[in-house]
Design an enzyme around this catalytic site. Structure first.
Site, PDB file in Angstrom:
ATOM      1  CG  ASP A  19      80.527  35.119 -21.179  1.00 26.44           C
ATOM      2  OD1 ASP A  19      80.699  34.048 -21.798  1.00 26.44           O
ATOM      3  OD2 ASP A  19      81.413  35.654 -20.491  1.00 26.44           O
ATOM      4  NE  ARG A  99      85.114  47.121 -23.679  1.00 25.73           N
ATOM      5  CZ  ARG A  99      84.676  46.093 -24.372  1.00 25.73           C
ATOM      6  NH1 ARG A  99      83.735  46.254 -25.287  1.00 25.73           N
ATOM      7  NH2 ARG A  99      85.163  44.890 -24.165  1.00 25.73           N
ATOM      8  CG  ASP A 128      86.507  46.031 -21.030  1.00 21.98           C
ATOM      9  OD1 ASP A 128      87.098  47.097 -21.330  1.00 21.98           O
ATOM     10  OD2 ASP A 128      86.742  44.952 -21.585  1.00 21.98           O
TER      11      ASP A 128
END
Ligand code: ARG
Length: 403
Positions: A19, A99, A128
């Site tokens: 990705d 995160r 996220d």
């Protein structure tokens, strides 16, 4: 999405996977800008060697790798242990804790290198994106945010493969990916793909850091964890730094089948999602910490803190690490931990965590007072007092018939 200005240089959180490799190429093509890659090492154990070369080969001006492992455990995992942060009674928040740290350094790298935007590979359906972007908003609101999964017309993994083929991007990724994995020093999380059917059990071959409870050794492992003011500091008397301590405990607990969880959780964006987690060391630390609190925390301080824990977990889950309400709750939790010093003895056996003992130089537990035996002079607890205590407590209770 309309941009308020022309973007000169974008900092992309780059993992080296399919990705973000596609995103790197797409950003350059879409915005005609420079792309700086940034990779955070939070203990994902993926090959980081060769990553900068890979990023550059797809067109990045550079790739900056930051080792955040120590900071992750010290400033994010351990505070969560101190506050007993567990989302929906089950999830120990391994991804959610990493995160804000990843995003904090992302923003820092972007600003230090003259970027005007940050880009990430989180999808438009997950938690996220929220965690990354709330952190950017809180720490560097001047940066523009690009979330390609919400913008471009690629919809699937096979679209990404087609993009790679069309644009000459080399990838070692496999076409079929049975589920999505997020790994760091605290946990491994699996979701999506074949796990989307909540009735279907996870394949044994999926698990990376724990053995199945039934495959664990027949003899239990004993371990003693030492804490200072709520923070884990030692294993079996050996003082260890945060990352080393958690890694060591991950191996020990994982090899005894400890720390697997399979749940359906409520995402902040309003969807239910099935997640499978391995949090071996973190599970042991939570159990040990709770056991130490049982002898070191004042009853009412404990109960007040316990009211804050679910909210603390929710704020972590929802991405509000950097928020005024989080500062307030963290200050209260840290104040509760001043006396949480001592050791806990545990037995790990076939997936189970059993507390076998606890001791503390500042224990509030009094053997003399609690004892069934007569403690003589030392006893300040007069059993006659209990009679009046109960009578007054019962005064307001109405007479009810029980049949
Ligand atoms: N559901 C977990 C959370 O929101 C994990 C998310 C990332 N995991 C993944 N396998 N992609 O914190």
């Amino acid at each position: 999405m309309a941009r308020s200005r022309r973007l000169e240089k974008v900092c992309l959180a780059y993992s080296g996977g399919l990705d973000t490799s596609v995103i790197l190429h797409w950003l350059k093509a879409e915005f005609d800008c420079e792309v700086l890659a940034y990779t955070a090492d939070v203990g994902q154990e993926e090959e980081l060697a060769g990553l900068p070369e890979k990023a550059r080969s797809i067109g990045a001006v550079d790739c900056i790798v930051r080792d955040l492992r120590e900071e992750f455990v010290r400033d994010f995992v351990f505070p969560a242990i101190r506050g007993n942060a567990i989302y929906e009674g089950t999830y120990l928040l391994g991804t959610a804790l990493a995160r804000p740290l990843i995003a904090k350094h992302h923003a820092e790298v972007a600003l230090e290198n003259g970027c005007d935007a940050v880009a990430h590979g989180a999808t438009g359906k997950g938690n996220d994106q929220v965690r990354f972007e709330l952190t950017f908003r809180a720490l560097a609101p001047e940066l523009e945010i690009i979330a390609p999964w919400r913008e471009w017309d690629l919809r699937s993994r096979s679209d990404c493969f087609a993009y790679c083929e069309a644009n000459g991007i080399e990838t070692s990724a496999t076409r079929e990916k049975p589920y999505s994995i997020d790994r760091n020093l605290m946990h491994v999380s699996y979701e999506g793909g074949i796990l989307e059917d909540p009735w279907r059990a996870a394949d044994e071959g999926m698990f990376l850091t724990t053995c199945a409870p039934e495959a664990a050794p027949d003899t239990p492992a004993e371990v003693v964890i030492g804490f200072e003011q709520g923070t884990p500091v030692s294993i079996d008397g050996e003082v260890l730094g945060p990352a080393a301590l958690l890694s060591k405990l991950n191996r020990l607990a994982g090899s005894n089948g400890v720390g697997r969880v399979d749940m359906v959780e409520n995402r902040f964006v309003g969807l239910k999602s099935r997640g499978v987690y391995e949090t071996p060391g973190g599970s042991v630390l939570h159990a040990a910490h709770r056991a130490l609190e049982s002898i070191t925390l004042d009853r009412d301080v404990m109960h007040e803190r316990d009211r804050l824990s679910p909210r603390f977990a929710e704020l972590i889950y929802n991405g509000f690490w950097y928020s005024p309400e989080m500062d307030f709750i963290r200050a209260a939790i840290d104040a509760s931990q001043d006396n949480v010093t001592g050791e806990v003895r545990l037995k790990l056996y076939k997936g189970g965590i059993h507390v076998n003992g606890r001791r503390s130089p500042v224990s509030l537990y009094s053997e003399a007072m609690s004892s069934f035996e007569d403690a003589g002079e030392a006893d300040t607890y007069d059993q006659h007092d209990a009679e009046g205590f109960i009578r007054l407590q019962g005064l307001r209770l109405p007479k009810v018939s029980v049949d």
